[in-house]
Design a protein around this motif. Structure first.
Motif, PDB file in Angstrom:
ATOM      1  N   SER A 185     -79.142  17.350 -37.095  1.00  0.00           N
ATOM      2  CA  SER A 185     -79.342  16.564 -38.309  1.00  0.00           C
ATOM      3  C   SER A 185     -80.835  16.377 -38.590  1.00  0.00           C
ATOM      4  CB  SER A 185     -78.669  15.192 -38.169  1.00  0.00           C
ATOM      5  OG  SER A 185     -79.378  14.403 -37.247  1.00  0.00           O
ATOM      6  N   ARG A 186     -81.145  16.014 -39.824  1.00  0.00           N
ATOM      7  CA  ARG A 186     -82.542  15.776 -40.188  1.00  0.00           C
ATOM      8  C   ARG A 186     -83.123  14.609 -39.396  1.00  0.00           C
ATOM      9  NH1 ARG A 186     -81.756  15.490 -46.399  1.00  0.00           N
ATOM     10  NH2 ARG A 186     -80.175  17.059 -46.393  1.00  0.00           N
ATOM     11  N   ARG A 187     -82.297  13.617 -39.155  1.00  0.00           N
ATOM     12  CA  ARG A 187     -82.757  12.454 -38.397  1.00  0.00           C
ATOM     13  C   ARG A 187     -83.176  12.853 -36.977  1.00  0.00           C
ATOM     14  NH1 ARG A 187     -78.839   7.716 -38.547  1.00  0.00           N
ATOM     15  NH2 ARG A 187     -79.809   7.419 -40.558  1.00  0.00           N
ATOM     16  N   GLU A 188     -82.388  13.721 -36.340  1.00  0.00           N
ATOM     17  CA  GLU A 188     -82.738  14.185 -34.996  1.00  0.00           C
ATOM     18  C   GLU A 188     -84.027  15.000 -35.011  1.00  0.00           C
ATOM     19  OE1 GLU A 188     -79.317  16.323 -33.756  1.00  0.00           O
ATOM     20  OE2 GLU A 188     -78.246  14.531 -33.087  1.00  0.00           O
ATOM     21  N   VAL A 189     -84.198  15.846 -36.025  1.00  0.00           N
ATOM     22  CA  VAL A 189     -85.416  16.651 -36.138  1.00  0.00           C
ATOM     23  C   VAL A 189     -86.629  15.744 -36.327  1.00  0.00           C
ATOM     24  CG1 VAL A 189     -86.637  18.334 -37.575  1.00  0.00           C
ATOM     25  CG2 VAL A 189     -84.244  18.709 -36.969  1.00  0.00           C
ATOM     26  N   ALA A 190     -86.498  14.751 -37.205  1.00  0.00           N
ATOM     27  CA  ALA A 190     -87.611  13.827 -37.444  1.00  0.00           C
ATOM     28  C   ALA A 190     -87.936  13.031 -36.179  1.00  0.00           C
ATOM     29  CB  ALA A 190     -87.274  12.880 -38.591  1.00  0.00           C
ATOM     30  N   PHE A 191     -86.917  12.586 -35.474  1.00  0.00           N
ATOM     31  CA  PHE A 191     -87.143  11.830 -34.245  1.00  0.00           C
ATOM     32  C   PHE A 191     -87.841  12.684 -33.191  1.00  0.00           C
ATOM     33  CE2 PHE A 191     -85.742  10.428 -30.018  1.00  0.00           C
ATOM     34  CZ  PHE A 191     -86.260   9.145 -30.030  1.00  0.00           C
ATOM     35  N   LYS A 192     -87.393  13.920 -33.029  1.00  0.00           N
ATOM     36  CA  LYS A 192     -88.014  14.811 -32.042  1.00  0.00           C
ATOM     37  C   LYS A 192     -89.453  15.153 -32.425  1.00  0.00           C
ATOM     38  CE  LYS A 192     -83.697  16.750 -30.379  1.00  0.00           C
ATOM     39  NZ  LYS A 192     -82.833  17.912 -30.327  1.00  0.00           N
ATOM     40  N   ALA A 193     -89.709  15.333 -33.716  1.00  0.00           N
ATOM     41  CA  ALA A 193     -91.074  15.612 -34.161  1.00  0.00           C
ATOM     42  C   ALA A 193     -91.980  14.416 -33.903  1.00  0.00           C
ATOM     43  CB  ALA A 193     -91.091  15.976 -35.645  1.00  0.00           C
ATOM     44  N   PHE A 194     -91.477  13.212 -34.188  1.00  0.00           N
ATOM     45  CA  PHE A 194     -92.251  11.996 -33.930  1.00  0.00           C
ATOM     46  C   PHE A 194     -92.534  11.847 -32.431  1.00  0.00           C
ATOM     47  CE2 PHE A 194     -92.343   7.443 -32.896  1.00  0.00           C
ATOM     48  CZ  PHE A 194     -93.480   7.086 -33.597  1.00  0.00           C
ATOM     49  N   ALA A 195     -91.534  12.113 -31.595  1.00  0.00           N
ATOM     50  CA  ALA A 195     -91.729  12.012 -30.146  1.00  0.00           C
ATOM     51  C   ALA A 195     -92.755  13.031 -29.655  1.00  0.00           C
ATOM     52  CB  ALA A 195     -90.403  12.212 -29.429  1.00  0.00           C
ATOM     53  N   ALA A 196     -92.722  14.240 -30.210  1.00  0.00           N
ATOM     54  CA  ALA A 196     -93.684  15.267 -29.809  1.00  0.00           C
ATOM     55  C   ALA A 196     -95.099  14.897 -30.230  1.00  0.00           C
ATOM     56  CB  ALA A 196     -93.288  16.618 -30.403  1.00  0.00           C
ATOM     57  N   LEU A 197     -95.256  14.369 -31.452  1.00  0.00           N
ATOM     58  CA  LEU A 197     -96.588  13.957 -31.905  1.00  0.00           C
ATOM     59  C   LEU A 197     -97.121  12.787 -31.094  1.00  0.00           C
ATOM     60  CD1 LEU A 197     -96.232  14.247 -35.776  1.00  0.00           C
ATOM     61  CD2 LEU A 197     -97.635  15.637 -34.279  1.00  0.00           C
ATOM     62  N   THR A 198     -96.245  11.852 -30.746  1.00  0.00           N
ATOM     63  CA  THR A 198     -96.663  10.720 -29.927  1.00  0.00           C
ATOM     64  C   THR A 198     -97.112  11.188 -28.548  1.00  0.00           C
ATOM     65  OG1 THR A 198     -95.090   9.314 -31.094  1.00  0.00           O
ATOM     66  CG2 THR A 198     -95.939   8.492 -28.999  1.00  0.00           C
ATOM     67  N   ALA A 199     -96.369  12.102 -27.956  1.00  0.00           N
ATOM     68  CA  ALA A 199     -96.738  12.621 -26.636  1.00  0.00           C
ATOM     69  C   ALA A 199     -98.043  13.410 -26.712  1.00  0.00           C
ATOM     70  CB  ALA A 199     -95.618  13.501 -26.088  1.00  0.00           C
ATOM     71  N   ALA A 200     -98.220  14.177 -27.777  1.00  0.00           N
ATOM     72  CA  ALA A 200     -99.444  14.966 -27.917  1.00  0.00           C
ATOM     73  C   ALA A 200    -100.665  14.077 -28.132  1.00  0.00           C
ATOM     74  CB  ALA A 200     -99.310  15.953 -29.077  1.00  0.00           C
ATOM     75  N   SER A 201    -100.492  12.976 -28.858  1.00  0.00           N
ATOM     76  CA  SER A 201    -101.637  12.094 -29.090  1.00  0.00           C
ATOM     77  C   SER A 201    -101.981  11.275 -27.863  1.00  0.00           C
ATOM     78  CB  SER A 201    -101.371  11.168 -30.280  1.00  0.00           C
ATOM     79  OG  SER A 201    -100.332  10.269 -29.961  1.00  0.00           O
ATOM     80  N   ALA A 202    -101.039  11.104 -26.952  1.00  0.00           N
ATOM     81  CA  ALA A 202    -101.296  10.333 -25.742  1.00  0.00           C
ATOM     82  C   ALA A 202    -102.119  11.128 -24.727  1.00  0.00           C
ATOM     83  CB  ALA A 202     -99.984   9.892 -25.110  1.00  0.00           C
ATOM     84  N   VAL A 203    -102.067  12.429 -24.809  1.00  0.00           N
ATOM     85  CA  VAL A 203    -102.811  13.287 -23.886  1.00  0.00           C
ATOM     86  C   VAL A 203    -104.213  13.469 -24.439  1.00  0.00           C
ATOM     87  CG1 VAL A 203    -102.927  15.567 -22.842  1.00  0.00           C
ATOM     88  CG2 VAL A 203    -100.724  14.467 -23.183  1.00  0.00           C
ATOM     89  N   ARG A 204    -105.212  13.041 -23.688  1.00  0.00           N
ATOM     90  CA  ARG A 204    -106.596  13.176 -24.144  1.00  0.00           C
ATOM     91  C   ARG A 204    -107.232  14.391 -23.482  1.00  0.00           C
ATOM     92  NH1 ARG A 204    -109.535   7.420 -24.636  1.00  0.00           N
ATOM     93  NH2 ARG A 204    -108.059   6.517 -26.070  1.00  0.00           N
ATOM     94  N   PRO A 205    -107.753  15.287 -24.295  1.00  0.00           N
ATOM     95  CA  PRO A 205    -108.421  16.444 -23.705  1.00  0.00           C
ATOM     96  C   PRO A 205    -109.778  16.047 -23.136  1.00  0.00           C
ATOM     97  CG  PRO A 205    -108.603  16.507 -26.078  1.00  0.00           C
ATOM     98  CD  PRO A 205    -107.708  15.340 -25.736  1.00  0.00           C
ATOM     99  N   ALA A 206    -110.261  16.851 -22.239  1.00  0.00           N
ATOM    100  CA  ALA A 206    -111.596  16.618 -21.681  1.00  0.00           C
ATOM    101  C   ALA A 206    -112.629  16.843 -22.784  1.00  0.00           C
ATOM    102  CB  ALA A 206    -111.848  17.581 -20.525  1.00  0.00           C
ATOM    103  N   PRO A 207    -113.713  16.101 -22.760  1.00  0.00           N
ATOM    104  CA  PRO A 207    -114.717  16.294 -23.809  1.00  0.00           C
ATOM    105  C   PRO A 207    -115.287  17.714 -23.762  1.00  0.00           C
ATOM    106  CG  PRO A 207    -115.558  14.856 -22.090  1.00  0.00           C
ATOM    107  CD  PRO A 207    -114.110  15.104 -21.793  1.00  0.00           C
ATOM    108  N   ALA A 208    -115.418  18.304 -24.922  1.00  0.00           N
ATOM    109  CA  ALA A 208    -115.940  19.664 -25.008  1.00  0.00           C
ATOM    110  C   ALA A 208    -117.458  19.631 -24.880  1.00  0.00           C
ATOM    111  CB  ALA A 208    -115.539  20.282 -26.339  1.00  0.00           C
ATOM    112  N   LEU A 209    -117.971  20.472 -24.045  1.00  0.00           N
ATOM    113  CA  LEU A 209    -119.419  20.582 -23.890  1.00  0.00           C
ATOM    114  C   LEU A 209    -119.905  21.666 -24.838  1.00  0.00           C
ATOM    115  CD1 LEU A 209    -119.652  20.366 -20.017  1.00  0.00           C
ATOM    116  CD2 LEU A 209    -119.847  18.538 -21.683  1.00  0.00           C
ATOM    117  N   ALA A 210    -120.931  21.361 -25.561  1.00  0.00           N
ATOM    118  CA  ALA A 210    -121.425  22.280 -26.587  1.00  0.00           C
ATOM    119  C   ALA A 210    -122.018  23.533 -25.958  1.00  0.00           C
ATOM    120  CB  ALA A 210    -122.464  21.583 -27.450  1.00  0.00           C
TER     121      ALA A 210
END
Length: 189
Positions: free
Chosen positions: A52-77
């Motif tokens: 269902s669309r609701r399941e797709v939206a929920f899974k997308a929200f969960a994936a974005l939340t998980a991705a934003s919680a992971v902080r990458p190491a600072p990039a060195l120029a």
């Protein structure tokens, strides 16, 4: 096997789609209140593979939340234009400490005293402006010690001017703060 008991009005229409069509058309199907017992085994049940669309939206929200919680190491120029911020902090803090020590060690009648005090003010203001809002730096013990010492020196020169020497008691406290800060910097703190 699975058993479910349902006590609701049940449509006596043979096909559920036909009942839906008749409801949309405004014709009510014949209903009767009756208890229905349904038994189904795992093999008999067919699970629909659509999502269902609701399941797709929920899974997308969960994936974005998980991705934003992971902080990458600072990039060195590239080509040394960025560098490690902690190494820069250590280098600049050591330079500020050395400049303030040099200024405090100058005799009162030295012709370089006014220039050294002005350079100390500029370095102090730049150092404080750069690191005051950086939460990765402000929690370090070296930052607290250096900030306290710089505040004492700047406060003295702002209130008493450049002609009046720093009192020995205040100078000793500033040098102790710097000594503690240098130890913390050597330990990476």
């Amino acid at each position: 096997t699975m058993v479910a008991v349902l006590v609701t009005p049940v449509s006596l229409t043979s096909a559920p789609r036909a009942a839906t069509r008749s409801l949309r058309a405004g014709v009510a199907p014949a209903r009767a209140a009756r208890a229905v017992s349904v038994r189904a085994s795992a093999e008999e049940r067919q699970v629909e593979a659509t999502t269902s669309r609701r399941e797709v939206a929920f899974k997308a929200f969960a994936a974005l939340t998980a991705a934003s919680a992971v902080r990458p190491a600072p990039a060195l120029a590239l080509f040394g234009l960025g560098g490690d911020p902690i190494a820069k902090y250590t280098e600049q803090t050591t330079a500020v400490i050395e400049q303030v020590k040099y200024t405090l060690d100058l005799p009162t009648d030295s012709p370089d005293k006014a220039g050294a005090i002005e350079k100390t003010r500029q370095l102090t203001n730049a150092w404080v402006a750069k690191y005051r809002r950086d939460k990765a730096i402000t929690g370090r013990p070296s930052y607290g010690n250096v900030y306290s010492a710089l505040n004492a020196v700047s406060g003295h020169y702002n209130n008493f001017g450049t002609k009046y020497p720093l009192p020995q008691k205040r100078k000793d406290r500033v040098l102790d703060e710097f000594k503690t800060a240098e130890i913390a910097l050597s330990r990476g703190r």
